[in-house]
Scaffold this motif. Structure first.
Motif, mmCIF file in Angstrom:
data_model
loop_
_atom_site.group_PDB
_atom_site.id
_atom_site.type_symbol
_atom_site.label_atom_id
_atom_site.label_comp_id
_atom_site.label_asym_id
_atom_site.label_seq_id
_atom_site.Cartn_x
_atom_site.Cartn_y
_atom_site.Cartn_z
ATOM 1 N N ARG A 8 2.617 -8.772 -0.892
ATOM 2 C CA ARG A 8 1.885 -10.169 -0.738
ATOM 3 C C ARG A 8 3.021 -11.120 -1.386
ATOM 4 O O ARG A 8 3.600 -10.980 -2.393
ATOM 5 N N ARG A 9 3.012 -12.380 -0.702
ATOM 6 C CA ARG A 9 3.721 -13.498 -1.375
ATOM 7 C C ARG A 9 2.928 -14.040 -2.589
ATOM 8 O O ARG A 9 1.714 -14.221 -2.517
ATOM 9 N N ALA A 10 3.562 -14.262 -3.784
ATOM 10 C CA ALA A 10 2.814 -14.719 -4.849
ATOM 11 C C ALA A 10 2.287 -16.056 -4.658
ATOM 12 O O ALA A 10 3.141 -16.912 -3.999
ATOM 13 N N THR A 11 1.304 -16.452 -5.164
ATOM 14 C CA THR A 11 0.764 -17.687 -4.906
ATOM 15 C C THR A 11 1.160 -18.516 -6.194
ATOM 16 O O THR A 11 1.806 -17.822 -7.364
ATOM 17 N N ALA A 12 0.753 -19.773 -6.288
ATOM 18 C CA ALA A 12 0.871 -20.749 -7.481
ATOM 19 C C ALA A 12 -0.201 -20.626 -8.701
ATOM 20 O O ALA A 12 -0.114 -21.202 -9.692
ATOM 21 N N HIS A 13 -1.146 -19.670 -8.204
ATOM 22 C CA HIS A 13 -2.356 -19.478 -9.373
ATOM 23 C C HIS A 13 -1.461 -18.698 -10.483
ATOM 24 O O HIS A 13 -0.770 -17.933 -10.485
ATOM 25 N N PRO A 14 -1.801 -19.316 -11.888
ATOM 26 C CA PRO A 14 -1.468 -18.622 -13.045
ATOM 27 C C PRO A 14 -1.575 -17.194 -13.058
ATOM 28 O O PRO A 14 -0.685 -16.665 -13.807
ATOM 29 N N ALA A 15 -2.745 -16.542 -12.255
ATOM 30 C CA ALA A 15 -2.764 -15.230 -12.558
ATOM 31 C C ALA A 15 -1.592 -14.505 -11.928
ATOM 32 O O ALA A 15 -1.408 -13.370 -12.439
ATOM 33 N N ASP A 16 -1.053 -14.805 -10.793
ATOM 34 C CA ASP A 16 0.271 -14.511 -10.117
ATOM 35 C C ASP A 16 1.347 -14.445 -11.404
ATOM 36 O O ASP A 16 2.142 -13.548 -11.270
ATOM 37 N N TYR A 17 1.619 -15.628 -11.761
ATOM 38 C CA TYR A 17 2.789 -15.788 -12.781
ATOM 39 C C TYR A 17 2.532 -14.776 -13.800
ATOM 40 O O TYR A 17 3.535 -14.207 -14.313
ATOM 41 N N LEU A 18 1.259 -14.638 -14.422
ATOM 42 C CA LEU A 18 0.827 -13.793 -15.494
ATOM 43 C C LEU A 18 1.250 -12.152 -15.058
ATOM 44 O O LEU A 18 1.870 -11.720 -15.695
ATOM 45 N N ALA A 19 0.867 -11.878 -13.798
ATOM 46 C CA ALA A 19 1.174 -10.623 -13.353
ATOM 47 C C ALA A 19 2.831 -10.403 -13.326
ATOM 48 O O ALA A 19 3.128 -9.066 -13.650
ATOM 49 N N VAL A 20 3.510 -11.261 -12.686
ATOM 50 C CA VAL A 20 4.897 -11.041 -12.493
ATOM 51 C C VAL A 20 5.742 -10.901 -13.921
ATOM 52 O O VAL A 20 6.338 -10.203 -14.307
ATOM 53 N N ALA A 21 4.959 -11.900 -14.928
ATOM 54 C CA ALA A 21 5.738 -11.912 -16.091
ATOM 55 C C ALA A 21 5.395 -10.644 -16.953
ATOM 56 O O ALA A 21 6.150 -10.036 -17.681
#
Length: 336
Positions: A8-21
Motif C-alpha cells: 500500500r502507499r504510505a499515508t501521512a500518518h506518523p505510524a507509517d513514517y515510523l514503520a518506514v524509518a
C-alpha cells in the motif's frame, strides 16, 4: 510472492513514517521519521511527487519498503528516482518485484518517462536481475578515500597566488558570514546552481532554510572547512566538508564545484589541496568523497592526490511502461 502480502502507499500518518524509518534501521540506514517527513514536504512545496510504499504481511509486519521522487535537474521532466528494500530473510520471494510493479503502475499514471535506481556494485546478482527486466546501466558512482598521511606534498601557496592573478581569492564560510550581510542568500544560490549539475539524488529539493540547517547550523557543520571562491564580491565556487560523530577521525566531502565561467583555472586542484591541508592541520586521519565515473576530471584529481576508489553504486535506467492497472489479487494499494 508471499500469500497475504499487501502493498500500500504510505499515508501521512506518523505510524507509517515510523514503520518506514524502523525498516530502514534494519538495513543500517539512519533516516528518522522527521527526516522522511521533511523530505516529502520539501518535494510537495516544489510541486513534486514523493510517494512511499509499505509491503506488509497479514499481521502488519513490514517486509519491504519503496519510494520514488522526480529527478529535477534534467531538462525534460518525467524521470524518477526509485528505491526498494526487502528484509533479508524475505528476499527472493517476489516482494521486490511487487514493489517495483506497483511503483511503475503509479508512475505510468503520472506520465513518467523513465525510472532510475542505484544498485551496489557488490550486489551483481541484483543488477543482473534488473537488467533482465530491461534496466540498462547509465553510470557508476564511487567513494574515494584518502588516508591523509598518504597525501602527496601540496603546492597550496603557489596555487592561491596563481588564482590571485585571475582576480580570485578563497575565503571560508566563517569569513563570509562575518563580512557579508547577504552571505547566506548568495552561498545558497551558488550551492543550488552547482547541485543541479550533479547526478545524485540527495539534496534535490532544498530550501534556503533547509540548506542552512544542514550546512551551517548542524552539529556536523564546519564553517572553517567550507571554502568559497570569490571573484570580487561574487561567489563562484565552493568545496565543503563535514564531520560525523560516529567517525570522529574522518571528514566527509559534501560538494565541490564552480560556475561554468570559472572552470579551467585550476580551482578544483586548489580546493582539493585546501581540504587536505585542513585535514592535516586539524588532525583528521581520512577524507571520503563520492565521484561519478562520468566526471573524469574529478576522478583524475582524486587519484592524483592518492584517494583510493572503493566499491560504489551503479545507476540503472528503464523506460516506464504505459499506464496499466494491476489486478487486485496482485497488490492492495491504499491512497495517501
Amino acid at each position: 510472492m508471499l500469500p497475504h502480502l499487501a502493498i500500500r502507499r504510505a499515508t501521512a500518518h506518523p505510524a507509517d513514517y515510523l514503520a518506514v524509518a524502523a525498516f530502514h534501521r534494519l538495513t543500517g540506514e539512519t533516516a528518522t521519521p522527521d527526516d522522511l517527513l521533511a523530505f516529502d514536504r520539501t518535494c510537495e512545496r516544489s510541486g513534486a511527487h514523493s510517494w512511499r510504499y509499505l509491503a506488509q504481511d497479514h499481521a502488519g509486519t513490514t517486509l519491504g519498503v519503496a519510494h520514488f521522487f522526480p529527478v529535477t535537474w534534467r531538462k525534460e521532466p518525467g524521470t524518477y528516482w526509485i528505491a526498494a528494500r526487502v528484509r533479508r530473510d524475505y528476499e527472493r520471494q517476489g516482494i521486490g518485484s511487487a514493489l517495483l510493479a506497483q511503483m511503475e503502475a503509479d508512475l505510468g499514471v503520472l506520465g513518467a518517462r523513465a525510472m532510475w535506481l542505484m544498485v551496489p556494485e557488490e550486489q551483481p546478482e541484483i543488477m543482473a536481475a534488473l537488467q533482465r527486466r530491461g534496466f540498462r546501466e547509465q553510470m557508476r558512482s564511487h567513494p574515494f578515500t584518502l588516508e591523509v598521511a598518504q597525501a602527496p606534498s601540496l603546492q597550496l601557496e603557489a596555487r592561491l597566488e596563481r588564482l590571485a592573478t585571475h582576480g580570485l581569492r578563497v575565503r571560508t564560510l566563517a569569513d563570509c558570514r562575518a563580512e557579508d550581510p547577504d552571505w547566506l542568500e548568495r552561498i545558497y544560490a551558488l550551492h543550488a546552481a552547482i547541485t543541479r549539475e550533479v547526478p545524485i539524488p540527495e539534496k534535490i529539493f532544498v530550501t534556503r532554510e533547509e540548506f542552512a540547517a544542514f550546512a551551517v547550523e548542524a552539529p556536523d557543520a564546519l564553517l572553517d572547512a567550507f571554502f568559497v571562491v570569490c571573484a570580487g564580491t561574487e561567489y563562484v565556487g565552493l568545496s565543503f566538508m563535514q564531520r560525523r560523530a560516529a567517525n570522529p577521525g574522518t571528514l566527509y566531502q559534501e560538494l565541490t564545484g564552480t560556475l561554468p565561467a570559472y572552470r579551467g583555472l585550476g580551482l578544483a586542484h586548489t580546493l582539493k589541496e585546501l581540504t587536505i591541508d585542513y585535514a592535516l592541520r586539524h588532525g583528521y586521519q581520512r577524507i571520503v568523497t563520492w565521484v561519478e565515473d562520468t566526471n573524469s576530471g574529478m576522478v583524475a584529481i582524486n587519484q592524483r592526490y592518492a584517494f583510493v576508489r572503493e566499491a560504489g553504486l551503479v545507476l540503472l535506467e528503464r523506460p516506464v511502461a504505459p499506464a496499466v492497472m494491476l489486478e487486485p489479487a496482485q497488490v492492495q494499494v491504499a491512497a495517501r
